[in-house]
Scaffold this motif. Sequence first.
Motif: not given
Length: 116
Positions: A47, A49, A52, A55, A73
Amino acid sequence: MKAAKPVIIMFAALAIVMLAGWAAVTALTGEGENRYVRVDAACVEASGDEDMPFEYRLSAFDENGKESEVSFKTVRELRDGALLVCKVLPVRGVISWEEIQAEELPAPVADALQAL
């Protein structure tokens, strides 16, 4: 009678603004609608991120078996083949998910997932 027309228009406009506001708040903070998915390990991506990192983009089905796509996510990779019920809001997308057993699926969803 002429003086009543602007008042009626004003109240109609106010009602429309209030209805639009209620719809916007519900779309952002409502309870969400159930969408059912089967986790497919081939559908996980990074992702980008840090909090998180995974995804998922999966085919999802509503209570009647109507298909759509959901994206969410997670902090970890999910078990391949796991069945999830996701709570989905129109504007925010998936707001929560939890694993369920096959017996908990509505019949139209079970049929749709079998066809995948």
